[in-house]
Scaffold this active site. Structure first.
Site, PDB file in Angstrom:
ATOM      1  N   SER B  32       0.896  -1.255  -0.020  1.00 43.85           N
ATOM      2  CA  SER B  32      -0.088   0.012  -0.106  1.00 43.85           C
ATOM      3  C   SER B  32       1.041   1.093   0.064  1.00 43.85           C
ATOM      4  O   SER B  32       1.931   1.123   0.193  1.00 43.85           O
ATOM      5  CB  SER B  32      -0.933   0.093   1.252  1.00 43.85           C
ATOM      6  N   THR B  33       0.260   2.345  -0.306  1.00 46.46           N
ATOM      7  CA  THR B  33       0.998   3.670  -0.345  1.00 46.46           C
ATOM      8  C   THR B  33       1.900   3.826   0.845  1.00 46.46           C
ATOM      9  O   THR B  33       0.999   4.173   1.977  1.00 46.46           O
ATOM     10  CB  THR B  33       0.076   4.555  -0.764  1.00 46.46           C
ATOM     11  N   GLN B  34       2.982   4.366   0.731  1.00 45.05           N
ATOM     12  CA  GLN B  34       3.942   4.607   1.857  1.00 45.05           C
ATOM     13  C   GLN B  34       4.115   5.984   1.826  1.00 45.05           C
ATOM     14  O   GLN B  34       4.726   6.666   2.966  1.00 45.05           O
ATOM     15  CB  GLN B  34       5.110   3.696   2.186  1.00 45.05           C
TER      16      GLN B  34
END
Lengths: 267, 272, 336
Positions: B32-34
């Site tokens: 997922s977006t970090q």
């Protein structure tokens, strides 16, 4: 309790200001940096609750912060629970939440729904004691990904006496006479200990040394409590940058909930 | 060519070696977006007596690179609601599509918006800005709770249930707040103090006219361009009123003056 | 086989139980019924034997269930669609089944995507299911292609869907005929979620004066067959509606949307003559080009315009009546 907010959640030896944003970049020994998403923030502010013989007062400032910024000067931290419609008609329980505001809102909505469902299913209002227990369960159920809030629940118990419950983020709770929470809890709580529970107050000339008699705590009248709340917040505003803008008070009596708003310093 | 159809059209193993499957992972930990990648900077907005003015510049940055220069970050939802997006542009596009599908679904039941022109409520939609802000806050809070945030801070401008001007913010954590003026990112530092001088509190909104509000926003956009390194002098501005939304997406900053620049000392190579 | 077994068992039981006359009569009836449905040659009617199950042809190549579905459509209120040069109109004769229904409520013409609408004649719930599926198809298309579904593709997908309901024994065909109206954008549409405007020249640049899209009208029948139309009509008054539509010379492509609305209202009023005893409401929607009155969206025709069209429709009907009366009188005189 307040240290939950003032200490950084991750191992970090930096100074623990509550307004400090938690670093999200982790640097490993080999020099690689890993960004990671940290799902919490602290929106500052303070709340407090004091119960009396036939009333409970909850109060909170209305400032919302992120870091050194003020998001807004009016974001309530006090919520009427279980009332009907947008005006929360008929509600007799108040929840105050301070800490991570998004979790606070989510928690408020969960509890509000639960209390409403109780009423629809059983045809009577939920008692504050039952609501307090239920709130504890809601928090405890999410203990591995907690609602990052310090909640205080207020109402009148089944005998009509003021009832006040305070919680840690994972659901440990206790009925108390008074409680301060949030950014300025460490400033306000000692003041309340002294002024509500008469800690460190002694009856003059009642004895020498250890024989000196402590002053006995008593239930305070409503106007005294309201003054205490105002004094507490006026003082907190002076010493804590995350507290200010406005003071929202909710006074729960047998006649319902009275809401009072008064300005605080905006600096 | 061999007789195995699955090998046709593929790089030959004897020429290129066996395919390294580790490059195409279908299993493994969920990602997922970090961090945001292509980003938009500040969104600023201010309420006035008849509505809201909101603006963003048209830049999408890739780190410090000014990557896309015609990116429209004000997205209109319906006749009286508009959203300003700061943060990750791809997440903005996802949300834009989500909102489009929501708008289409809303339209199923209320296609008669133009049906009653004798009524003055022809501009009222089934979802107003307040409803939409609530919806957005649930989307954002849900995604942060799944540890898969949409990396944006969003301002929602329009009207509330009471038909008064509405302006509120929601960010990647699901945090929400509302104020007479709002600014995201750098704007929170640079534009918000300017706007708060104009509307210090909710009561002063009623005394602010449209021209002053628009001028304040334009001034703020200029200040942001002067001092925010990730900003640009092309911007979008929208005025939301009861009559609908006046959205201009190709504005240029006028009357720039860099005279202040030579008074700045102590940066970079200039030490005296 | 399982069916015939149970029937035989039932028959046997009935015979045993047939002590009184009534039971004997019942047994005989069951026997006749069993024979007729199991043995086509000995049945009551050669054709009727094939009409009980879906997906079975009769020897002369008909699918009776589908034809019965068409009958259901023919009982529904008249629905029409007119494809004009700058838009499409949908109109419906909504028969009011009860005076207790709120006027203007219970809309029957549905929006599929922003630029598309559908009206159906026949069984109402089947029409709603059709609408629901069409919306899903349109939404799925958008998820896939980030753009609105072309009207032709929606008609194709829905045609296939309807057709599938003629294939299986466990289902029955749709009891509706649906008219789909759409405006496929003539402008180069932004991809859903697009943020920039792209290059103005060169590769990927804009092509000047390029025109796509336009007005589209399709009608899908219970069999699943669908056609593109200039003017489409279905439901009870379809015959008179069709002959009126033919008079409009729609193939010439000169009729404007504004005129189309008036014609649509008039045609519905004419079609209603067939079922004059019932009350009805006129429901009309339209979809125009991007620079037209609906800006490429499917919307209800504004109240003012609809009421004006209705007024003209009623007037046209009265004029017709007077003309006929005059003719009739003239005829009588001639005889004299």
């Amino acid at each position: 309790m307040a240290s939950v907010f003032t200490a950084p959640p991750l191992a970090d030896n930096g100074p623990g200001y509550s307004f400090k944003q938690t670093p999200t970049t982790h640097i490993s020994a080999d020099g690689t940096r890993q960004h990671s998403f940290y799902p919490y923030t602290d929106n500052g502010g303070s709340t407090l609750g004091i119960s009396g013989a036939d009333f409970t007062i909850l109060a909170g400032d209305t400032r919302s912060t992120s870091g050194y910024n003020i998001n807004s000067r009016y974001v309530p931290k006090l919520f009427k629970i279980g009332g009907e419609g947008p005006e929360h008609t008929g509600s007799s329980i108040v929840l105050s939440v301070v800490g991570f505001a998004a979790d606070g809102d989510a928690l408020k909505e969960r509890l509000d729904t639960v209390v409403k469902m109780y009423k629809y299913q059983h045809g009577k209002n939920m008692s504050v004691a039952a609501c307090a227990q239920r709130l504890s369960h809601i928090l405890y159920n999410k203990r591995f990904f907690p609602y990052y809030v310090h909640a205080i629940l207020g109402g009148l118990d089944e005998e009509g006496k003021g009832a006040l419950y305070s919680y840690d983020p994972v659901g440990s709770y206790e009925r108390e006479q008074c409680r301060a929470a949030g950014a300025a809890a460490s400033l306000i709580m000692p003041f309340l200990d002294n002024q509500v529970n008469y800690k460190n107050q002694y009856i003059p000339a009642s004895g020498y040394g250890h024989d000196l008699q402590p002053r006995k705590a008593e239930l305070l009248p409503r106007n005294t409590v309201e003054e205490l709340v105002r004094d507490a917040f006026d003082s907190a505003v002076e010493r804590h940058i995350e507290v200010g803008d406005g003071l929202q008070m909710m006074i729960i009596t047998k006649d319902g909930i009275e809401e009072v708003y008064s300005p605080l310093k905006k600096d | 060519m061999n007789h195995l159809p699955q090998a046709w059209g593929r790089p030959r193993d004897d020429v290129y070696g066996a395919y390294d499957h580790s490059y195409f992972q279908t299993s493994g930990p969920k990602q997922s977006t970090q961090q945001p990648i292509v980003t938009g900077t500040s969104v600023i907005a201010i309420k006035f007596k008849d509505g809201v003015v909101i603006a963003t510049d048209n830049l999408a940055s890739y780190g410090s690179l000014a990557r896309f220069t015609d990116v429209k970050r004000l997205r209109q939802f319906n006749k009286s609601t508009i959203l300003g997006f700061g943060g990750d542009v791809s997440d903005m596009q996802y949300l834009d599509r989500l909102l489009l599908s929501l708008a289409i679904r809303e339209n199923y039941s209320s296609y008669s918006s133009a049906s009653d022109d004798t009524d003055d409520t022809s501009n009222l939609e089934s979802l107003n800005a307040k409803n939409l802000h609530t919806y957005m806050s649930k989307v954002m809070y849900r995604r942060r709770s799944d540890f898969n945030p949409l990396w944006n801070q969003i301002l929602v401008a329009g009207f509330g249930n009471d038909e008064k001007p509405f302006l509120a913010s929601v960010d990647l954590l699901g945090t929400t707040f509302s104020s007479p003026s709002l600014a995201t990112g750098f704007g929170a530092h640079l534009a918000q103090p300017i706007m708060r001088k104009v509307v210090p509190d909710e009561a002063s909104v009623a005394n602010l006219d449209k021209e002053t509000a628009v001028q304040t926003i334009r001034d703020c956009m200029k200040v942001l361009f002067y001092r925010d390194a990730r900003s640009m002098d092309k911007y979008s501005i929208a005025v939301v009123t009861k009559d609908g939304i006046d959205l201009k997406e190709d504005e240029k900053l006028e009357n720039q003056s860099w005279a202040f620049a030579d008074r700045i000392k102590g940066y970079g190579t200039q030490v005296v | 086989m399982a069916v015939s077994c149970t029937r035989e068992v039932l028959l046997e039981e009935l015979r045993e139980a047939a002590v009184d006359v009534e039971a004997r009569v019942a047994a005989l009836q069951v026997e006749a019924w069993t024979r007729s449905s199991l043995q086509p040659r000995g049945g009551i009617s050669r054709e009727l034997c094939y009409d009980l199950s879906n997906s079975v042809f009769s020897p002369d190549g008909r699918n009776f269930q589908v034809e019965y579905a068409v009958k259901a459509v023919e009982n529904g209120g008249t629905a029409i669609g007119i494809r004009c040069k700058d838009g499409v109109v949908l109109a419906l004769e909504k028969l009011v089944s009860s005076k207790l229904l709120k006027p203007g409520a219970n809309k029957r013409i549905a929006t599929i995507d922003r630029n598309m609408g559908v009206v159906s004649a026949g069984l109402l719930p089947d029409g709603r299911h059709f609408t629901s599926r069409a919306r899903d198809e349109a939404a799925q298309w958008r998820r896939m292609y980030k753009a609105p579904i072309p009207t032709s593709s929606l008609a194709d997908r829905m045609g296939s869907y309807i057709q599938a309901y003629t294939l299986y024994n466990s289902v029955r065909p749709f009891g509706v005929t649906c008219i789909i109206a759409g405006w496929d954008s003539e402008a180069e549409l932004a991809v859903d979620g697009q943020v920039g405007s792209g290059p103005t020249v060169g590769a990927g640049g804009k092509v000047d004066k390029m025109k796509h899209g336009g007005p589209f009208l399709y009608m899908i029948e219970p069999s699943g067959s669908y056609w593109g139309y200039y003017g489409a009509a279905t439901g009870k008054g379809r015959q008179s509606a069709k002959s009126e539509l033919e008079k409009l010379n729609l193939t010439e492509g000169t009729l404007s949307l504004e005129e189309g609305v008036k014609e649509a209202a008039r045609i519905i009023y004419i079609a209603h003559e067939d079922s004059k005893d019932k009350d009805f409401e006129l429901e009309m929607t339209w979809v125009s080009s991007l620079d037209g009155p609906t800006k490429g969206r499917h919307e209800e025709v504004p109240k003012k315009i609809r009421e004006e069209a209705e007024r003209l429709a009623k007037k046209a009907l009265e004029d017709d009546d007077e003309e006929e009366e005059a003719k009739a009188e003239g005829g009588e005189r001639m005889e004299e």
